[in-house]
Design a protein around this motif. Structure first.
Motif, short mmCIF file in Angstrom:
data_model
loop_
_atom_site.label_atom_id
_atom_site.label_comp_id
_atom_site.label_asym_id
_atom_site.label_seq_id
_atom_site.Cartn_x
_atom_site.Cartn_y
_atom_site.Cartn_z
N VAL A 48 28.63 33.93 27.26
CA VAL A 48 29.44 34.14 28.47
C VAL A 48 28.53 34.25 29.69
N ARG A 49 28.76 33.42 30.67
CA ARG A 49 27.95 33.39 31.89
C ARG A 49 28.79 33.79 33.10
N GLY A 50 28.09 34.21 34.15
CA GLY A 50 28.77 34.61 35.37
C GLY A 50 29.60 33.50 35.98
N GLU A 51 29.10 32.26 35.86
CA GLU A 51 29.84 31.13 36.42
C GLU A 51 31.20 30.97 35.75
N ALA A 52 31.25 31.26 34.45
CA ALA A 52 32.53 31.15 33.73
C ALA A 52 33.52 32.19 34.23
N LEU A 53 33.03 33.39 34.54
CA LEU A 53 33.92 34.44 35.05
C LEU A 53 34.43 34.08 36.44
N GLN A 54 33.57 33.53 37.28
CA GLN A 54 34.00 33.09 38.61
C GLN A 54 35.04 31.98 38.51
N ALA A 55 34.82 31.06 37.55
CA ALA A 55 35.77 29.96 37.36
C ALA A 55 37.14 30.50 36.96
N LEU A 56 37.17 31.52 36.12
CA LEU A 56 38.45 32.13 35.73
C LEU A 56 39.16 32.73 36.93
N LEU A 57 38.40 33.38 37.82
CA LEU A 57 39.00 33.99 39.00
C LEU A 57 39.53 32.95 39.98
N ARG A 58 38.94 31.76 39.97
CA ARG A 58 39.39 30.71 40.88
C ARG A 58 40.58 29.92 40.32
N THR A 59 40.76 29.96 39.01
CA THR A 59 41.78 29.12 38.37
C THR A 59 42.85 29.97 37.69
N VAL A 60 42.57 30.43 36.49
CA VAL A 60 43.57 31.16 35.71
C VAL A 60 44.03 32.43 36.41
N LEU A 61 43.09 33.17 37.03
CA LEU A 61 43.42 34.43 37.68
C LEU A 61 43.47 34.28 39.20
N HIS A 62 43.86 33.12 39.66
CA HIS A 62 43.99 32.90 41.11
C HIS A 62 45.05 33.86 41.68
N PRO A 63 44.80 34.42 42.87
CA PRO A 63 45.76 35.37 43.45
C PRO A 63 47.19 34.84 43.53
N ASN A 64 47.35 33.54 43.81
CA ASN A 64 48.70 32.99 43.95
C ASN A 64 49.45 32.92 42.62
N LEU A 65 48.74 33.08 41.51
CA LEU A 65 49.38 33.01 40.20
C LEU A 65 49.75 34.39 39.65
N ARG A 66 49.48 35.43 40.42
CA ARG A 66 49.75 36.77 39.93
C ARG A 66 51.25 37.08 40.01
N THR A 67 51.68 37.97 39.15
CA THR A 67 53.01 38.55 39.25
C THR A 67 52.83 40.04 39.52
N VAL A 68 53.55 40.57 40.48
CA VAL A 68 53.27 41.91 41.01
C VAL A 68 54.45 42.85 40.80
N ALA A 69 54.12 44.06 40.37
CA ALA A 69 55.11 45.15 40.32
C ALA A 69 54.48 46.35 41.01
N ILE A 70 55.22 47.00 41.90
CA ILE A 70 54.75 48.20 42.59
C ILE A 70 55.69 49.33 42.22
N LEU A 71 55.14 50.38 41.62
CA LEU A 71 55.97 51.45 41.09
C LEU A 71 55.54 52.80 41.66
N GLY A 72 56.51 53.53 42.19
CA GLY A 72 56.22 54.85 42.72
C GLY A 72 56.53 54.96 44.19
N PRO A 73 56.35 56.14 44.75
CA PRO A 73 56.68 56.38 46.16
C PRO A 73 55.82 55.55 47.09
N GLN A 74 56.45 55.08 48.17
CA GLN A 74 55.75 54.29 49.17
C GLN A 74 56.09 54.84 50.55
N PRO A 75 55.17 54.72 51.48
CA PRO A 75 55.45 55.25 52.82
C PRO A 75 56.57 54.51 53.52
N LEU A 76 57.33 55.22 54.31
CA LEU A 76 58.41 54.59 55.05
C LEU A 76 57.85 53.68 56.12
N ILE A 77 58.50 52.57 56.33
CA ILE A 77 58.14 51.65 57.41
C ILE A 77 59.15 51.84 58.54
#
Length: 444
Positions: A409-438
């Motif tokens: 396992v090399r650092g380049e492989a981890l960076q490649a995963l962050l650019r492709t499989v774990l790209h921010p646009n591919l995330r699914t998000v859940a936010i749980l708990g109190p949040q400040p009022l807007i």
């Protein structure tokens, strides 16, 4: 002159202690035995290779409910009898239903392993689905479902998978099922699913300890008998990703702002990743999880907890699955910082896939994964669990392959995963708990 028996012995390959020996019994049961003569205990793991991911939505929760009901006794034994027998043997059977399999596991003294196998066979193959037991257990399962919803990480992952997978994709159903369906289950419903799923051809049995493989094979053949059958091979479902968004927001699975429920806010980001059998990806993702969030020493922990002070805790976790795993990053913070959690996480991930990891960070990640594998495999129950899980994921031999892949396992492989499989646009998000009022513009 050498006899035929001597020649047969000479030609038979030598199996070193600690080497997994795999067999397929006439009934189709997959058997794995690891002889550890020096051990004082025997670890046993039995997997029924069906889980919540194999259920249609209209039957969600049936397999988890069967996992509960098998402990209520067989036709010849009353509720609690098998538990009592196992306790008398010095062990306790733990059970768990996951997306790909249902597991029954126990550890006993070396002289009791045969009795344990007998109890497990009775437990799983011949349960009695009594109406009174079914109705009583429904209350237990309902309480378990309620307890599950209290855990923000589990709630977040459940919400994310419900959005992450396409409609009709079984991996999106809750692990424990849906209460309206579970509440209507009958003895006939349970018996029909049990007959289809709880049979030797759908099972994997692993025994680790001071045992002899041939003896385990003979006893398992008798206990888990059945019509001659090949092991059931499940078709590999193709887990399809929802097309990525281009706005950087990902897919929003849930947003809970009830301050009365929790004292902290948890951000859960989930990605779909390659299946467990993709060894190179699995090993790289395991290293990436440790490198990102290894307590406060991981890259995200240092940035978000120690430097920025925006988070109280960060954890990253790889969940291997047969048809595509899950990679989860969970960030917990105070309600006043709730709106900053996601932005801080994404900013740090961008820095990482631009700058990469240092050699020290990479080696620390490798060492953490290797240490976890060694620690788990050092005990008879830990090794039995790992080998059974890998077989249930249709990745037999994964234990050995991971050992080979980790140094690669090399650092380049981890960076490649962050650019492709774990790209921010591919995330699914859940936010749980109190949040400040807007407060709207112009508001008081």
């Amino acid at each position: 002159m050498a006899t035929a028996q001597d020649k047969a012995k000479a030609e038979k390959p030598v199996v070193l202690p600690g080497t997994p020996q795999r067999r397929v019994l006439p009934s189709g049961l997959r058997l794995i035995v690891v002889e550890r003569p020096e051990a004082a205990l025997v670890g046993v793991s039995l997997a029924v290779r069906v889980g919540s991911g194999d259920e249609e939505r209209s039957r969600s929760g049936t397999l988890h409910f069967i996992e509960h009901l098998v402990f209520k006794g067989s036709e010849g034994k009353q509720p609690g009898a098998v538990d009592l027998e196992t306790e008398n043997l010095g062990g306790e059977v733990a059970a768990r239903t996951l997306r790909d399999a249902t597991f029954f596991e126990a550890t006993v003294a070396s002289e009791n392993w045969q009795a344990l196998l007998t109890a497990l066979a009775e437990l799983t193959l011949r349960p009695a689905f009594r109406t009174a037991d079914i109705e009583a257990e429904k209350k237990v399962v309902q309480a378990e479902m309620a307890l599950e919803r209290v855990d923000p990480l589990r709630t977040g992952i459940a919400a994310a998978t419900n959005v992450l997978y396409l409609p009709g994709e079984p991996y999106g159903t809750p692990l424990f099922g849906e209460w309206p369906i579970v509440s209507r289950l009958t003895a006939e419903d349970l018996a029909a699913v049990h007959i289809a799923c709880y049979r030797p051809a759908r099972m994997t049995l692993c025994v680790v300890g001071p045992v002899v493989a041939a003896e385990v094979e003979a006893i398992a053949t008798r206990l888990f008998a059945g019509p001659k059958a090949a092991p059931v091979v499940r078709p590999l479902r193709q887990v399809l990703l929802v097309p990525p968004t281009r706005d950087g927001l990902g897919r929003r699975a849930a947003e809970e702002s009830d301050a009365s429920m929790r004292g902290v806010t948890t951000l859960v980001c989930v990605w779909s990743v390659p299946p467990a059998a993709d060894v190179s990806s699995s090993s790289a993702l395991a290293v990436l999880a440790e490198t990102l969030a290894r307590g406060d020493e991981g890259r995200l922990g240092i940035a978000l907890v120690r430097k920025q002070g925006v988070a109280l805790r960060v954890r990253a976790e790889l969940t291997p699955q047969r048809c595509g795993g899950l990679f989860t990053i969970a960030v917990t913070g105070l309600p006043k910082d709730a709106r900053r959690l996601e932005m801080a996480l994404l900013d740090e991930l961008r820095r990482i896939f631009e700058d990469g990891f240092s050699a020290e960070e990479l080696e620390a990640g490798r060492r953490a994964v290797r240490g976890r594998v060694v620690t788990e495999s050092a005990s008879v129950d830990g090794l039995a669990h790992r080998l059974t899980v890998h077989d249930a994921l249709d990745a037999p031999g994964l234990e050995e392959e991971l050992e080979k892949q980790l140094p690669l396992v090399r650092g380049e492989a981890l960076q490649a995963l962050l650019r492709t499989v774990l790209h921010p646009n591919l995330r699914t998000v859940a936010i749980l708990g109190p949040q400040p009022l807007i407060i709207p513009d112009g508001g008081g």
